[in-house]
Scaffold this motif. Sequence first.
Motif, PDB file in Angstrom:
ATOM      1  N   SER A 183      -0.019  33.060  27.615  1.00  0.00           N
ATOM      2  CA  SER A 183       0.479  34.412  27.932  1.00  0.00           C
ATOM      3  C   SER A 183       1.265  34.385  29.238  1.00  0.00           C
ATOM      4  O   SER A 183       2.307  35.038  29.359  1.00  0.00           O
ATOM      5  CB  SER A 183      -0.656  35.439  27.997  1.00  0.00           C
ATOM      6  N   LEU A 184       0.830  33.583  30.187  1.00  0.00           N
ATOM      7  CA  LEU A 184       1.588  33.486  31.454  1.00  0.00           C
ATOM      8  C   LEU A 184       2.954  32.838  31.229  1.00  0.00           C
ATOM      9  O   LEU A 184       3.960  33.297  31.776  1.00  0.00           O
ATOM     10  CB  LEU A 184       0.810  32.675  32.492  1.00  0.00           C
ATOM     11  N   ALA A 185       2.981  31.776  30.426  1.00  0.00           N
ATOM     12  CA  ALA A 185       4.262  31.108  30.173  1.00  0.00           C
ATOM     13  C   ALA A 185       5.244  32.085  29.523  1.00  0.00           C
ATOM     14  O   ALA A 185       6.425  32.127  29.881  1.00  0.00           O
ATOM     15  CB  ALA A 185       4.069  29.888  29.279  1.00  0.00           C
ATOM     16  N   ALA A 186       4.719  32.891  28.589  1.00  0.00           N
ATOM     17  CA  ALA A 186       5.590  33.871  27.929  1.00  0.00           C
ATOM     18  C   ALA A 186       6.078  34.916  28.931  1.00  0.00           C
ATOM     19  O   ALA A 186       7.252  35.301  28.926  1.00  0.00           O
ATOM     20  CB  ALA A 186       4.834  34.547  26.784  1.00  0.00           C
ATOM     21  N   ALA A 187       5.178  35.349  29.798  1.00  0.00           N
ATOM     22  CA  ALA A 187       5.566  36.370  30.787  1.00  0.00           C
ATOM     23  C   ALA A 187       6.575  35.807  31.786  1.00  0.00           C
ATOM     24  O   ALA A 187       7.506  36.495  32.200  1.00  0.00           O
ATOM     25  CB  ALA A 187       4.324  36.884  31.508  1.00  0.00           C
ATOM     26  N   VAL A 188       6.399  34.553  32.158  1.00  0.00           N
ATOM     27  CA  VAL A 188       7.337  33.900  33.083  1.00  0.00           C
ATOM     28  C   VAL A 188       8.717  33.824  32.430  1.00  0.00           C
ATOM     29  O   VAL A 188       9.746  34.146  33.030  1.00  0.00           O
ATOM     30  CB  VAL A 188       6.822  32.488  33.465  1.00  0.00           C
TER      31      VAL A 188
ATOM     32  N   GLU B  39       9.815  35.702  29.996  1.00  0.00           N
ATOM     33  CA  GLU B  39      10.348  37.061  29.852  1.00  0.00           C
ATOM     34  C   GLU B  39      10.971  37.547  31.156  1.00  0.00           C
ATOM     35  O   GLU B  39      11.931  38.318  31.152  1.00  0.00           O
ATOM     36  CB  GLU B  39       9.211  38.007  29.423  1.00  0.00           C
ATOM     37  N   ALA B  40      10.429  37.073  32.284  1.00  0.00           N
ATOM     38  CA  ALA B  40      10.982  37.468  33.589  1.00  0.00           C
ATOM     39  C   ALA B  40      12.262  36.698  33.897  1.00  0.00           C
ATOM     40  O   ALA B  40      12.891  36.929  34.925  1.00  0.00           O
ATOM     41  CB  ALA B  40       9.938  37.228  34.682  1.00  0.00           C
ATOM     42  N   GLY B  41      12.641  35.769  33.031  1.00  0.00           N
ATOM     43  CA  GLY B  41      13.884  35.019  33.242  1.00  0.00           C
ATOM     44  C   GLY B  41      13.676  33.718  33.986  1.00  0.00           C
ATOM     45  O   GLY B  41      14.638  33.045  34.346  1.00  0.00           O
ATOM     46  N   ALA B  42      12.412  33.315  34.208  1.00  0.00           N
ATOM     47  CA  ALA B  42      12.125  32.073  34.922  1.00  0.00           C
ATOM     48  C   ALA B  42      11.703  31.009  33.912  1.00  0.00           C
ATOM     49  O   ALA B  42      11.588  31.266  32.714  1.00  0.00           O
ATOM     50  CB  ALA B  42      11.037  32.299  35.964  1.00  0.00           C
ATOM     51  N   GLU B  43      11.470  29.786  34.443  1.00  0.00           N
ATOM     52  CA  GLU B  43      11.165  28.663  33.551  1.00  0.00           C
ATOM     53  C   GLU B  43       9.721  28.214  33.784  1.00  0.00           C
ATOM     54  O   GLU B  43       9.389  27.752  34.878  1.00  0.00           O
ATOM     55  CB  GLU B  43      12.133  27.522  33.895  1.00  0.00           C
ATOM     56  N   PRO B  44       8.854  28.353  32.775  1.00  0.00           N
ATOM     57  CA  PRO B  44       7.462  27.931  32.970  1.00  0.00           C
ATOM     58  C   PRO B  44       7.306  26.414  32.865  1.00  0.00           C
ATOM     59  O   PRO B  44       7.979  25.772  32.073  1.00  0.00           O
ATOM     60  CB  PRO B  44       6.719  28.622  31.818  1.00  0.00           C
ATOM     61  N   VAL B  45       6.421  25.876  33.679  1.00  0.00           N
ATOM     62  CA  VAL B  45       6.079  24.445  33.612  1.00  0.00           C
ATOM     63  C   VAL B  45       4.567  24.387  33.433  1.00  0.00           C
ATOM     64  O   VAL B  45       3.806  24.733  34.339  1.00  0.00           O
ATOM     65  CB  VAL B  45       6.490  23.716  34.909  1.00  0.00           C
ATOM     66  N   LEU B  46       4.130  23.986  32.228  1.00  0.00           N
ATOM     67  CA  LEU B  46       2.691  24.034  31.942  1.00  0.00           C
ATOM     68  C   LEU B  46       2.000  22.777  32.472  1.00  0.00           C
ATOM     69  O   LEU B  46       2.357  21.654  32.103  1.00  0.00           O
ATOM     70  CB  LEU B  46       2.473  24.170  30.434  1.00  0.00           C
ATOM     71  N   LEU B  47       1.009  22.978  33.323  1.00  0.00           N
ATOM     72  CA  LEU B  47       0.297  21.838  33.932  1.00  0.00           C
ATOM     73  C   LEU B  47      -0.988  21.500  33.197  1.00  0.00           C
ATOM     74  O   LEU B  47      -1.666  20.539  33.556  1.00  0.00           O
ATOM     75  CB  LEU B  47      -0.073  22.160  35.387  1.00  0.00           C
ATOM     76  N   GLY B  48      -1.355  22.316  32.213  1.00  0.00           N
ATOM     77  CA  GLY B  48      -2.600  22.058  31.492  1.00  0.00           C
ATOM     78  C   GLY B  48      -3.790  22.665  32.225  1.00  0.00           C
ATOM     79  O   GLY B  48      -3.680  23.720  32.845  1.00  0.00           O
ATOM     80  N   ILE B  49      -4.917  21.937  32.140  1.00  0.00           N
ATOM     81  CA  ILE B  49      -6.188  22.505  32.630  1.00  0.00           C
ATOM     82  C   ILE B  49      -6.729  21.657  33.778  1.00  0.00           C
ATOM     83  O   ILE B  49      -6.811  20.425  33.663  1.00  0.00           O
ATOM     84  CB  ILE B  49      -7.224  22.523  31.485  1.00  0.00           C
ATOM     85  N   ALA B  50      -7.087  22.304  34.879  1.00  0.00           N
ATOM     86  CA  ALA B  50      -7.839  21.615  35.941  1.00  0.00           C
ATOM     87  C   ALA B  50      -9.315  21.821  35.640  1.00  0.00           C
ATOM     88  O   ALA B  50      -9.758  22.946  35.398  1.00  0.00           O
ATOM     89  CB  ALA B  50      -7.483  22.184  37.308  1.00  0.00           C
ATOM     90  N   ARG B  51     -10.076  20.742  35.629  1.00  0.00           N
ATOM     91  CA  ARG B  51     -11.525  20.883  35.393  1.00  0.00           C
ATOM     92  C   ARG B  51     -12.209  21.309  36.672  1.00  0.00           C
ATOM     93  O   ARG B  51     -11.641  21.222  37.774  1.00  0.00           O
ATOM     94  CB  ARG B  51     -12.075  19.558  34.858  1.00  0.00           C
TER      95      ARG B  51
ATOM     96  N   THR C 121      -5.427  38.534  34.406  1.00  0.00           N
ATOM     97  CA  THR C 121      -4.331  37.587  34.591  1.00  0.00           C
ATOM     98  C   THR C 121      -2.998  38.251  34.260  1.00  0.00           C
ATOM     99  O   THR C 121      -2.037  38.161  35.024  1.00  0.00           O
ATOM    100  CB  THR C 121      -4.529  36.368  33.657  1.00  0.00           C
ATOM    101  N   MET C 122      -2.943  38.937  33.122  1.00  0.00           N
ATOM    102  CA  MET C 122      -1.669  39.535  32.703  1.00  0.00           C
ATOM    103  C   MET C 122      -1.271  40.707  33.591  1.00  0.00           C
ATOM    104  O   MET C 122      -0.099  40.870  33.930  1.00  0.00           O
ATOM    105  CB  MET C 122      -1.778  40.005  31.254  1.00  0.00           C
ATOM    106  N   VAL C 123      -2.252  41.539  33.966  1.00  0.00           N
ATOM    107  CA  VAL C 123      -1.920  42.715  34.780  1.00  0.00           C
ATOM    108  C   VAL C 123      -1.453  42.285  36.175  1.00  0.00           C
ATOM    109  O   VAL C 123      -0.467  42.801  36.705  1.00  0.00           O
ATOM    110  CB  VAL C 123      -3.140  43.673  34.863  1.00  0.00           C
ATOM    111  N   THR C 124      -2.132  41.301  36.761  1.00  0.00           N
ATOM    112  CA  THR C 124      -1.708  40.871  38.099  1.00  0.00           C
ATOM    113  C   THR C 124      -0.361  40.156  38.025  1.00  0.00           C
ATOM    114  O   THR C 124       0.455  40.268  38.940  1.00  0.00           O
ATOM    115  CB  THR C 124      -2.762  39.957  38.772  1.00  0.00           C
ATOM    116  N   PHE C 125      -0.106  39.452  36.934  1.00  0.00           N
ATOM    117  CA  PHE C 125       1.235  38.859  36.802  1.00  0.00           C
ATOM    118  C   PHE C 125       2.276  39.966  36.819  1.00  0.00           C
ATOM    119  O   PHE C 125       3.240  39.935  37.573  1.00  0.00           O
ATOM    120  CB  PHE C 125       1.379  38.025  35.514  1.00  0.00           C
TER     121      PHE C 125
END
Length: 413
Positions: free
Chosen positions: A202-207, A209-221, A298-302
């Motif tokens: 959802s963050l990648a999609a929102a990024v 949509e804002a016109g920026a480029e998402p870079v997915l780092l995966g999961i930090a344990r 997460t979505m609202v604060t984004f």
Amino acid sequence: MPSFEEARGIILAHVAPLGEENVPLSDALGRVVSRDIIAPWDLPQYDNSAMDGYAVHAADCTSVPTRLMITGFLPAGGEECPAVTVGCAVRIMTGAPIPPGCNAVVPIEETEQAGDQVVINQKVLPKQHVRIKGSDVASGTQVLLAGSQVRPAEIGMLAAMGQALVPVYRKARVAILSTGDELIELGESPRSGKVINSNALSLAAAVREAGAEPVLLGIARDNLESHSDKMQEGLCCDALITSAGVSAGDRDLVREVAASLGAEEQFWKIGMKPGGPTAFSVWQGKPIFSLPGNPVSTMVTFELLVKPALLKMMGHKRVLPPFVKGILAEDAHKKPGKLHFIRVTVKKRHGRHVAYCAGEQHTAILSTMTRCDALAALPCDATFIPAGSEVDLALLREVDLLSEAEVGIRCCA
Ligand code: AMP
Ligand code: MG
């Protein structure tokens, strides 16, 4: 603890437009022009016909009717443009240059052809149906101001001005890191105790949509090393967004690791709900947004905190979400002390936006997020906001007119 507005102010004060780059015009849609664009030439570049008809000199047409000898044909795109002598006319198509010796066009509909002559049955005024050189844009004037967003209209104008490359602000590359031992990636089989890493998507999609480029780092344990490795990787981008691990739990490591990497925390916790535990830090001028993990938080604060910052970084002038005034359709109750953003559906009724509770408001409830049209801001100190109260609505999508059959009352907690 900063209020919502103070927190947003702190964030915006710490970000600035990124550098500039030149992009091909066909890639410029949605980008923000970084310099004033000055017209290198007039638009139109030459006087030309606005109609299919006859190019004439108005002084030859003082009597009604007038008969003129047709001495040529000028299609659009024709490059030869011989002068027209007194008593003559040239058949001309829309867009063709007005030939020397002419100063007006008579539309075909206002003429009759008689052999090699044209009969004009109306008075003719100088410049009629002529698009004058430079009448749209004069050479040397500003066509676009720095800070304008490129829409299809701007693409058309830039093309007409010969701008094959457009100077724009750089797109932000935004690293997205999810944290948590419970997370599995989409595609892995769901099992008890595990949660699909929906925030990253959802963050990648929102990024995007804002016109920026998402870079997915995966999961930090949930250990320091994993957090540290992933967060360092994220700091190569222009901004880092983390989700979860930012509250006061034993395994909430994001703030500790950000500090150990040398990031300076500007605030932790905001007087807003959802989004209370959000942290914001800066590492070597780069913003780190540490958002709470519950998907709605997460979505609202984004939407309300991160997106305005990304828009500013990409040169936008208007960065805040469009708030409109709306009317609460139902009573709402809340605890005092924080600005609450409740998820509402919105209908337009008698010219006003009417807000209905979209359902259960807990921040783990994703379904109300998919149903909602807007976030309604319930004032900090209020505890009871009666139906009919005016509230600010941050619209998340276009809203429909309300049909009378749909008017219903539900209770909103
Ligand atoms: P935490 O802040 O780590 O306590 O997480 C808060 C809640 O958000 C927990 O219920 C998590 O399972 C959930 N959560 C955390 N990260 C994600 C994620 N990436 N996708 C979906 N839910 C998450
Ligand atoms: Mg966690």
